[in-house]
Scaffold this motif. Structure first.
Motif, PDB file in Angstrom:
ATOM      1  N   TYR A   1       1.356  -3.467   2.649  1.00 35.41           N
ATOM      2  CA  TYR A   1       0.014  -3.157   2.164  1.00 35.41           C
ATOM      3  C   TYR A   1      -0.277  -3.963   0.904  1.00 35.41           C
ATOM      4  O   TYR A   1       0.624  -4.612   0.332  1.00 35.41           O
ATOM      5  CB  TYR A   1      -0.108  -1.661   1.858  1.00 35.41           C
ATOM      6  CG  TYR A   1       0.713  -1.220   0.673  1.00 35.41           C
ATOM      7  CD1 TYR A   1       0.169  -1.173  -0.611  1.00 35.41           C
ATOM      8  CD2 TYR A   1       2.048  -0.870   0.823  1.00 35.41           C
ATOM      9  CE1 TYR A   1       0.919  -0.789  -1.703  1.00 35.41           C
ATOM     10  CE2 TYR A   1       2.821  -0.481  -0.256  1.00 35.41           C
ATOM     11  CZ  TYR A   1       2.248  -0.443  -1.518  1.00 35.41           C
ATOM     12  OH  TYR A   1       3.014  -0.069  -2.600  1.00 35.41           O
ATOM     13  N   GLY A   2      -1.514  -3.920   0.477  1.00 31.28           N
ATOM     14  CA  GLY A   2      -1.840  -4.635  -0.750  1.00 31.28           C
ATOM     15  C   GLY A   2      -3.298  -4.516  -1.143  1.00 31.28           C
ATOM     16  O   GLY A   2      -4.117  -3.918  -0.435  1.00 31.28           O
TER      17      GLY A   2
ATOM     18  N   ARG B   1      -2.097  -6.366  -5.876  1.00 31.84           N
ATOM     19  CA  ARG B   1      -0.698  -6.022  -5.643  1.00 31.84           C
ATOM     20  C   ARG B   1      -0.327  -6.252  -4.194  1.00 31.84           C
ATOM     21  O   ARG B   1      -1.190  -6.405  -3.326  1.00 31.84           O
ATOM     22  CB  ARG B   1      -0.459  -4.552  -5.978  1.00 31.84           C
ATOM     23  CG  ARG B   1      -1.136  -3.602  -4.983  1.00 31.84           C
ATOM     24  CD  ARG B   1      -1.302  -2.223  -5.518  1.00 31.84           C
ATOM     25  NE  ARG B   1      -2.327  -2.174  -6.559  1.00 31.84           N
ATOM     26  CZ  ARG B   1      -2.799  -1.046  -7.076  1.00 31.84           C
ATOM     27  NH1 ARG B   1      -2.336   0.114  -6.666  1.00 31.84           N
ATOM     28  NH2 ARG B   1      -3.736  -1.077  -7.996  1.00 31.84           N
ATOM     29  N   PHE B   2       0.959  -6.248  -3.933  1.00 24.04           N
ATOM     30  CA  PHE B   2       1.464  -6.210  -2.567  1.00 24.04           C
ATOM     31  C   PHE B   2       2.684  -5.293  -2.563  1.00 24.04           C
ATOM     32  O   PHE B   2       3.349  -5.113  -3.594  1.00 24.04           O
ATOM     33  CB  PHE B   2       1.849  -7.609  -2.076  1.00 24.04           C
ATOM     34  CG  PHE B   2       3.097  -8.146  -2.710  1.00 24.04           C
ATOM     35  CD1 PHE B   2       4.314  -8.080  -2.052  1.00 24.04           C
ATOM     36  CD2 PHE B   2       3.057  -8.707  -3.982  1.00 24.04           C
ATOM     37  CE1 PHE B   2       5.466  -8.566  -2.639  1.00 24.04           C
ATOM     38  CE2 PHE B   2       4.207  -9.203  -4.579  1.00 24.04           C
ATOM     39  CZ  PHE B   2       5.414  -9.139  -3.901  1.00 24.04           C
ATOM     40  N   GLY B   3       2.947  -4.689  -1.405  1.00 21.25           N
ATOM     41  CA  GLY B   3       4.069  -3.767  -1.379  1.00 21.25           C
ATOM     42  C   GLY B   3       4.541  -3.443   0.009  1.00 21.25           C
ATOM     43  O   GLY B   3       3.927  -3.807   1.028  1.00 21.25           O
TER      44      GLY B   3
ATOM     45  N   ARG C   1       6.054  -0.002   2.102  1.00 21.94           N
ATOM     46  CA  ARG C   1       6.203   1.453   2.069  1.00 21.94           C
ATOM     47  C   ARG C   1       6.824   1.903   3.378  1.00 21.94           C
ATOM     48  O   ARG C   1       6.349   1.494   4.454  1.00 21.94           O
ATOM     49  CB  ARG C   1       4.841   2.104   1.842  1.00 21.94           C
ATOM     50  CG  ARG C   1       4.884   3.602   1.636  1.00 21.94           C
ATOM     51  CD  ARG C   1       3.482   4.171   1.512  1.00 21.94           C
ATOM     52  NE  ARG C   1       2.786   3.693   0.309  1.00 21.94           N
ATOM     53  CZ  ARG C   1       1.684   2.994   0.319  1.00 21.94           C
ATOM     54  NH1 ARG C   1       1.125   2.628   1.475  1.00 21.94           N
ATOM     55  NH2 ARG C   1       1.109   2.615  -0.810  1.00 21.94           N
TER      56      ARG C   1
ATOM     57  N   ASN D   1       9.458   2.829  -1.538  1.00 27.22           N
ATOM     58  CA  ASN D   1       8.276   2.053  -1.919  1.00 27.22           C
ATOM     59  C   ASN D   1       8.699   0.927  -2.861  1.00 27.22           C
ATOM     60  O   ASN D   1       9.377   1.156  -3.859  1.00 27.22           O
ATOM     61  CB  ASN D   1       7.254   2.958  -2.612  1.00 27.22           C
ATOM     62  CG  ASN D   1       5.932   2.272  -2.916  1.00 27.22           C
ATOM     63  OD1 ASN D   1       5.186   2.717  -3.769  1.00 27.22           O
ATOM     64  ND2 ASN D   1       5.606   1.198  -2.222  1.00 27.22           N
TER      65      ASN D   1
ATOM     66  N   GLU E   1       6.744  -2.274  -4.875  1.00 25.31           N
ATOM     67  CA  GLU E   1       5.395  -2.776  -5.161  1.00 25.31           C
ATOM     68  C   GLU E   1       5.405  -3.706  -6.360  1.00 25.31           C
ATOM     69  O   GLU E   1       6.005  -3.405  -7.401  1.00 25.31           O
ATOM     70  CB  GLU E   1       4.446  -1.609  -5.424  1.00 25.31           C
ATOM     71  CG  GLU E   1       3.002  -2.034  -5.623  1.00 25.31           C
ATOM     72  CD  GLU E   1       2.061  -0.856  -5.750  1.00 25.31           C
ATOM     73  OE1 GLU E   1       1.899  -0.127  -4.742  1.00 25.31           O
ATOM     74  OE2 GLU E   1       1.507  -0.642  -6.846  1.00 25.31           O
TER      75      GLU E   1
ATOM     76  N   PHE F   1       9.158  -6.489  -8.487  1.00 27.77           N
ATOM     77  CA  PHE F   1       8.642  -5.175  -8.086  1.00 27.77           C
ATOM     78  C   PHE F   1       8.523  -4.270  -9.313  1.00 27.77           C
ATOM     79  O   PHE F   1       9.069  -3.162  -9.350  1.00 27.77           O
ATOM     80  CB  PHE F   1       9.532  -4.553  -7.015  1.00 27.77           C
ATOM     81  CG  PHE F   1       9.522  -5.319  -5.721  1.00 27.77           C
ATOM     82  CD1 PHE F   1       8.379  -5.388  -4.952  1.00 27.77           C
ATOM     83  CD2 PHE F   1      10.652  -5.987  -5.295  1.00 27.77           C
ATOM     84  CE1 PHE F   1       8.353  -6.104  -3.763  1.00 27.77           C
ATOM     85  CE2 PHE F   1      10.651  -6.704  -4.093  1.00 27.77           C
ATOM     86  CZ  PHE F   1       9.492  -6.766  -3.338  1.00 27.77           C
TER      87      PHE F   1
ATOM     88  N   ARG G   1       5.934  -2.708 -10.408  1.00 27.62           N
ATOM     89  CA  ARG G   1       5.047  -1.562 -10.260  1.00 27.62           C
ATOM     90  C   ARG G   1       5.757  -0.364  -9.628  1.00 27.62           C
ATOM     91  O   ARG G   1       5.440   0.779  -9.948  1.00 27.62           O
ATOM     92  CB  ARG G   1       3.820  -1.941  -9.430  1.00 27.62           C
ATOM     93  CG  ARG G   1       2.902  -2.943 -10.120  1.00 27.62           C
ATOM     94  CD  ARG G   1       1.685  -3.246  -9.259  1.00 27.62           C
ATOM     95  NE  ARG G   1       0.892  -2.066  -9.011  1.00 27.62           N
ATOM     96  CZ  ARG G   1      -0.065  -1.602  -9.815  1.00 27.62           C
ATOM     97  NH1 ARG G   1      -0.341  -2.240 -10.939  1.00 27.62           N
ATOM     98  NH2 ARG G   1      -0.736  -0.520  -9.517  1.00 27.62           N
TER      99      ARG G   1
ATOM    100  N   GLN H   1       9.111   3.840 -11.515  1.00 27.85           N
ATOM    101  CA  GLN H   1       7.926   4.521 -11.008  1.00 27.85           C
ATOM    102  C   GLN H   1       6.937   4.799 -12.134  1.00 27.85           C
ATOM    103  O   GLN H   1       7.271   4.728 -13.323  1.00 27.85           O
ATOM    104  CB  GLN H   1       8.334   5.839 -10.348  1.00 27.85           C
ATOM    105  CG  GLN H   1       9.115   6.765 -11.252  1.00 27.85           C
ATOM    106  CD  GLN H   1       9.757   7.921 -10.506  1.00 27.85           C
ATOM    107  OE1 GLN H   1       9.101   8.919 -10.236  1.00 27.85           O
ATOM    108  NE2 GLN H   1      11.031   7.776 -10.182  1.00 27.85           N
TER     109      GLN H   1
ATOM    110  N   THR I   1      -8.681  -4.386   0.373  1.00 25.44           N
ATOM    111  CA  THR I   1      -7.385  -3.744   0.571  1.00 25.44           C
ATOM    112  C   THR I   1      -6.890  -4.016   1.977  1.00 25.44           C
ATOM    113  O   THR I   1      -7.691  -4.211   2.913  1.00 25.44           O
ATOM    114  CB  THR I   1      -7.481  -2.228   0.361  1.00 25.44           C
ATOM    115  OG1 THR I   1      -8.349  -1.653   1.345  1.00 25.44           O
ATOM    116  CG2 THR I   1      -8.020  -1.901  -1.019  1.00 25.44           C
TER     117      THR I   1
END
Length: 360
Positions: free
Chosen positions: A27-28, A57-59, A61, A75, A77, A93, A95, A113, A359
């Protein structure tokens, strides 16, 4: 041949079942636009802004169903700067880097986190986590640093390394969470540690939260010994959705201890106003009080959001900082808008931006 086909079919069935029990999502967010800021050291500047509504952002999950209502989750991110494609922080990462379990008992997360203070601030900010005019940008650049360099701002600390957080289940709208950061200093369990807790209520229309956070010095500094309480943060926020508008407000206070300590307070009120199905307005006002130096600047912000789809939003945002007593309140997150568009102490500051957020 038949035996081989049966074996392959069995393997396919097992693989399908395993796939149904777990998933990984990529996701991002990509959010950028054109902005102009005034009141800066070099005068005024027009630039490509990063994260007008949300930090890009990108991540990754993931979740695995372990059966009996128990799930394993992770997660990862990282933040991005749309203007040049670089990471907005180190490590990659920065975030989030967490793993945890969720079940009837609630949820537990371990790793890097968001702090409870940060998550709560974003939830009750009409401007969201935007880097223009949001509560996360209401930092007076002349506010004193605490010991090892903590700058007093609207939420204390944004993220903690080496942290564990527990969320209770929500019962009749009430929930709570607690967080602990391990300092990792040999021979001194208090050095570098952090503790935080939050109590929350949400019934759909009305929501409220109270948060406490404390950070302890990792090493000796001016006014501190390693392990001394270095910073405390308190906040109370609430919101109510009237239908024609959602009104949000609250108070936060960050207090440094020791010889270099000071207090930094923020009183805030905001509103989210739906205009038509795709169009909404955002309004925000924050009063800053840096008790150490007597500076009390004001920040005003307003925005229009046009939802072109569920994933794509066009927006415009305006933020204005009215300085007081030679304060230097930012209207943008200067850390994400290189080369660091800090304001000049005593100069009123304005930022105008038009952008697009997508998004995925």
């Amino acid at each position: 041949m038949k035996k081989s086909l049966i074996a392959l079919a069995a393997l396919a069935t097992v693989a399908t079942a395993a796939q149904a029990q777990s998933s990984v999502t990529v996701y991002g967010v990509m959010d950028t636009g054109i902005a102009r800021s005034t009141g800066l050291a070099a005068g005024s500047v027009t630039y490509m802004q990063n994260g007008g509504l949300s930090t890009s952002r990108f991540g990754f999950r993931g979740v695995e169903d372990l059966g009996g209502g128990l799930k394993a989750k992770f997660n990862l991110e990282g933040g991005l700067l749309d203007s040049n494609g670089a990471s907005d922080a180190t490590p990659l990462f920065a975030r989030a880097a967490v793993v945890g379990l969720e079940g009837a008992f609630g949820e537990i997360k371990l790793g890097r986190q968001n702090t409870i203070a940060y998550d709560t601030t974003v939830k009750f900010d009409a401007m969201g986590a935007g880097n223009i005019g949001g509560l996360i940008t209401t930092v007076d650049g002349t506010a004193a640093a605490s010991g090892s360099g903590n700058v007093f701002n609207a939420f204390g600390a944004s993220r903690w390394d080496n942290a564990v957080q527990y969320y209770t289940p929500k019962i009749n709208g009430i929930s709570a969470n607690a967080q602990y950061r391990a300092g990792g200093v040999v021979g001194n369990a208090s050095a570098g540690k952090g503790i935080a807790g939050g109590l929350h209520y949400d019934d759909g229309k009305f929501a409220a939260s109270a948060v406490y956070l404390a950070q302890y010095a990792a090493a000796a500094a001016t006014g501190f010994a390693a392990g001394d309480k270095q910073l405390q943060y308190y906040s109370v926020y609430a919101s109510y959705d009237f239908g024609v508008a959602k009104v949000l407000g609250g108070h936060s206070e960050t207090k440094g201890e020791g010889a270099t300590g000071s207090a930094y307070k923020v009183d805030y009120i905001g509103a989210i106003v739906p205009i038509t199905a795709p169009l909404s307005a955002r309004l925000s006002y924050a009063k800053i009080d840096n008790n150490q130096t007597g500076k009390k600047p004001d920040q005003y912000a307003a925005g229009l959001h046009y939802a072109m789809s569920k994933r794509t939003t066009l927006y415009t945002v305006v933020a204005f900082a009215s300085q007081d007593g030679n304060s230097a309140l930012n209207t943008v997150d200067s850390g994400k808008n290189a080369p660091g568009y800090g304001v000049v102490a005593g100069n009123d500051s304005k930022t105008y931006a038009v952008g697009v957020r997508h998004t995925f």
